[in-house]
Design an enzyme around this catalytic site. Structure first.
Site, PDB file in Angstrom:
ATOM      1  N   GLU A 147       0.828  -1.211   0.000  1.00  0.00           N
ATOM      2  CA  GLU A 147       0.000   0.000   0.000  1.00  0.00           C
ATOM      3  C   GLU A 147       0.864   1.263   0.000  1.00  0.00           C
ATOM      4  OE1 GLU A 147      -3.134   0.549  -0.524  1.00  0.00           O
ATOM      5  OE2 GLU A 147      -3.644  -1.556  -0.685  1.00  0.00           O
TER       6      GLU A 147
ATOM      7  N   TYR B 187      -6.617   6.775   4.082  1.00  0.00           N
ATOM      8  CA  TYR B 187      -6.832   5.778   3.027  1.00  0.00           C
ATOM      9  C   TYR B 187      -6.034   4.492   3.324  1.00  0.00           C
ATOM     10  CZ  TYR B 187      -6.298   3.076  -1.122  1.00  0.00           C
ATOM     11  OH  TYR B 187      -6.265   2.009  -1.976  1.00  0.00           O
TER      12      TYR B 187
ATOM     13  N   ASP C 253     -10.196   4.880  -3.371  1.00  0.00           N
ATOM     14  CA  ASP C 253      -9.107   5.441  -4.182  1.00  0.00           C
ATOM     15  C   ASP C 253      -9.708   5.986  -5.476  1.00  0.00           C
ATOM     16  OD1 ASP C 253      -9.719   3.223  -5.664  1.00  0.00           O
ATOM     17  OD2 ASP C 253      -7.695   2.405  -5.726  1.00  0.00           O
TER      18      ASP C 253
ATOM     19  N   CYS D  63     -14.488  -1.017 -15.208  1.00  0.00           N
ATOM     20  CA  CYS D  63     -15.011   0.353 -15.202  1.00  0.00           C
ATOM     21  C   CYS D  63     -13.821   1.307 -15.357  1.00  0.00           C
ATOM     22  CB  CYS D  63     -15.772   0.616 -13.901  1.00  0.00           C
ATOM     23  SG  CYS D  63     -16.820   2.067 -13.987  1.00  0.00           S
TER      24      CYS D  63
ATOM     25  N   CYS E 277     -19.115  -1.990 -19.923  1.00  0.00           N
ATOM     26  CA  CYS E 277     -20.389  -2.168 -19.213  1.00  0.00           C
ATOM     27  C   CYS E 277     -21.039  -3.516 -19.538  1.00  0.00           C
ATOM     28  CB  CYS E 277     -21.351  -1.036 -19.555  1.00  0.00           C
ATOM     29  SG  CYS E 277     -20.691   0.590 -19.120  1.00  0.00           S
TER      30      CYS E 277
ATOM     31  N   CYS F 120     -19.969  -6.078 -17.034  1.00  0.00           N
ATOM     32  CA  CYS F 120     -19.816  -5.571 -15.663  1.00  0.00           C
ATOM     33  C   CYS F 120     -20.842  -6.223 -14.735  1.00  0.00           C
ATOM     34  CB  CYS F 120     -19.997  -4.057 -15.662  1.00  0.00           C
ATOM     35  SG  CYS F 120     -19.977  -3.358 -14.012  1.00  0.00           S
TER      36      CYS F 120
ATOM     37  N   CYS G 189     -26.965   0.388 -13.004  1.00  0.00           N
ATOM     38  CA  CYS G 189     -25.911   1.415 -13.014  1.00  0.00           C
ATOM     39  C   CYS G 189     -26.487   2.672 -13.679  1.00  0.00           C
ATOM     40  CB  CYS G 189     -24.686   0.923 -13.772  1.00  0.00           C
ATOM     41  SG  CYS G 189     -23.466   2.237 -14.002  1.00  0.00           S
TER      42      CYS G 189
HETATM   43 FE1  SF4 Z   1     -18.893   1.148 -14.714  1.00  0.00          FE
HETATM   44 FE2  SF4 Z   1     -21.555   1.136 -14.559  1.00  0.00          FE
HETATM   45 FE3  SF4 Z   1     -20.372   0.404 -16.808  1.00  0.00          FE
HETATM   46 FE4  SF4 Z   1     -20.201  -1.145 -14.653  1.00  0.00          FE
HETATM   47  S1  SF4 Z   1     -22.028  -0.662 -15.797  1.00  0.00           S
HETATM   48  S2  SF4 Z   1     -18.527  -0.607 -16.054  1.00  0.00           S
HETATM   49  S3  SF4 Z   1     -20.132   0.378 -13.017  1.00  0.00           S
HETATM   50  S4  SF4 Z   1     -20.281   2.425 -15.884  1.00  0.00           S
END
Ligand code: SF4
Length: 357
Positions: free
Chosen positions: A45, A128, A146, A198, A205, A208, A214
Site C-alpha cells: 500500500e 486511506y 481510491d 469500469c 459495461c 460488468c 448502473c
Molecule cells: Fe462502470 Fe456502470 Fe459500466 Fe459497470 S455498468 S462498467 S459500473 S459504468
C-alpha cells in the site's frame, strides 16, 4: 438492486476475476482460511501510493527478498532502504516506511495493529492506507476509496459534481455499499472492477457485474464521469545541477536535507531552484556548459536543471558534499532526477577523462 445484492454480485465476480498480485491472497486461498501478511499489505500500500501496480511489483519482490519481515526492515540501514527505493519517487514515503517499521517493532512487538485508529498513528499512514490495511489484512468493514473507487461510484450513481468536490458524496455511496461479509475481498474487488472493467476510457459495461441498475450506464454518461475541476497549469522552475568527477573517477555527491523534495537522498549538488536562480557551484573548478538540461516533473511543478560538468584534480576540496569512490558509486541508487543528470553527464565525462573531450 439492493446494496447487499450489489456487494454479493461483485464478490461473485471477484471470485473468478481477481487480479493476481504478489502481495495479495486471492479469494480461493482466502476462503480456505489463508490470511494476508499485514507486513505485505502495508508495504504494497505504501509503494502503491502515487505509483502503478506494474511499477510496484518488482520493487515489492526485491524488498521482500532483502527484508522478509518488518523486523528485518526496521533493522536495515537508512541508506540501503533509500537506495532500494530509488526510482519509486516521493522519497518521503521511504523515510516514513522505515520510521513506521521501527515504531511497529519498538511499540507493537513487530506486529501491525489491526484497528484503523491505531494504524493512523503510525508514520506515513493516512486515512486511506489505514482503511486499506484494516480491510485487506484484518477483514474489517472499512470503506476504502481510491481513484478507481471514486470513478466507479460516480458512474454507479451518475454523480456529476466534479472532483475533488464530489469526494464526500462518493465516499458516502462507497460506505453504504461496503458489506459486513468479506469486507477485505470487497475492498479489493471494487478496486479491481475500476482497474479492469469500469476503466477511465471505454468502460466495459457489457461484462460488468454492476450493469443492472448502473445509473450512468442507463443515462449514457459513463464515459464522461467522473467530472473533474480543471487543473491549474504546473509552474516551471529552473536551476543548475553540478556533476563533478575527479581524475580517479570519484564522483561528487551531496545528501539532501531531510525535509523537502528528495529529502535525505544522495545526489549531485544543485543550486536553489526558482524562476531565475543564481549559479551555486559546490567547488571552484573549470565548469563546462554542455548545453544540456535535465527535465523532471514533480507533483506541483516542472523542473529544468541546466547541466554543469567538471573534471577536477584528485585533491579537489568541495565546499559542499563529498567525493564517492568510483567503485562505491551506484547510479541505480540515485533518485530519478539525479539519474537523468548522470545519464546526460556520463558520456561527456568519460570522453574528457579518456582525453577525447
Ligand atoms: Fe462502470 Fe456502470 Fe459500466 Fe459497470 S455498468 S462498467 S459500473 S459504468
Amino acid at each position: 438492486m439492493r446494496d447487499a445484492d450489489r456487494a454479493a454480485a461483485l464478490l461473485n465476480w471477484y471470485d473468478t476475476h481477481a487480479r493476481e498480485m504478489p502481495w495479495r491472497v486471492g479469494p480461493a486461498a482466502r476462503a480456505e482460511g489463508v490470511r494476508p501478511d499485514p507486513y505485505h499489505v502495508w508495504l504494497s500500500e505504501i509503494m502503491l501510493q502515487q505509483t502503478t501496480v506494474a511499477a510496484v511489483r518488482e520493487y515489492f519482490r526485491a524488498f521482500l527478498t532483502r527484508w522478509p519481515t518488518v523486523a528485518a526492515l526496521a533493522a536495515a540501514k537508512d541508506g540501503e532502504v533509500m537506495g532500494a527505493w530509488a526510482g519509486l519517487g516521493y522519497y518521503a514515503r521511504a523515510r516514513n516506511l522505515l520510521k513506521c517499521a521501527r515504531v511497529v517493532v519498538a511499540e507493537h512487538g513487530g506486529t501491525f495493529p489491526a484497528s484503523h485508529a491505531t494504524l493512523l498513528k503510525l508514520p506515513g499512514i493516512g486515512p486511506y492506507t489505514a482503511g486499506a490495511i484494516a480491510a485487506i489484512a484484518f477483514d474489517q468493514r472499512e470503506t476504502v476509496v481510491d481513484g478507481n473507487v471514486e470513478r466507479v461510484m460516480a458512474r454507479l450513481y451518475d454523480v456529476h459534481t466534479p472532483l475533488p468536490r464530489a469526494k464526500a458524496e462518493l465516499t458516502e455511496h462507497a460506505a453504504a455499499l461496503t458489506p459486513a461479509v468479506r469486507p477485505g475481498d470487497y475492498a479489493q474487488a471494487v478496486m479491481d472492477l475500476g482497474a479492469t472493467i469500469c476503466t477511465p476510457r471505454n468502460p466495459a459495461c457489457g461484462i460488468c457485474p454492476w450493469q443492472a441498475g448502473c445509473a450512468a450506464r442507463l443515462a449514457g454518461t459513463a464515459s464522461d464521469l467522473p467530472k473533474k475541476e480543471p487543473k491549474a497549469a504546473k509552474p516551471v522552475r529552473f536551476g543548475y545541477v553540478y556533476v563533478a568527477m575527479r581524475r580517479d573517477g570519484a564522483v561528487l555527491l551531496e545528501r539532501r536535507p531531510e525535509k523537502g523534495l528528495l529529502g535525505g537522498m544522495l545526489g549531485f549538488p544543485v543550486s536553489a531552484w526558482g524562476e531565475a536562480p543564481a549559479e551555486d557551484p559546490p567547488l571552484a573548478a573549470d565548469w563546462r556548459n554542455p548545453n544540456a538540461e535535465v527535465r523532471h516533473t514533480f507533483t506541483h511543478f516542472h523542473l529544468r536543471l541546466a547541466l554543469r560538468l567538471a573534471i577536477v584534480s584528485n585533491k579537489a576540496k568541495p565546499a559542499r558534499g563529498s567525493f564517492v569512490a568510483r567503485a562505491e558509486f551506484r547510479p541505480a541508487d540515485l533518485p530519478t532526477l539525479m539519474r537523468k543528470a548522470y545519464d546526460l553527464a556520463a558520456p561527456a565525462l568519460a570522453g574528457e577523462l579518456s582525453g577525447n573531450g
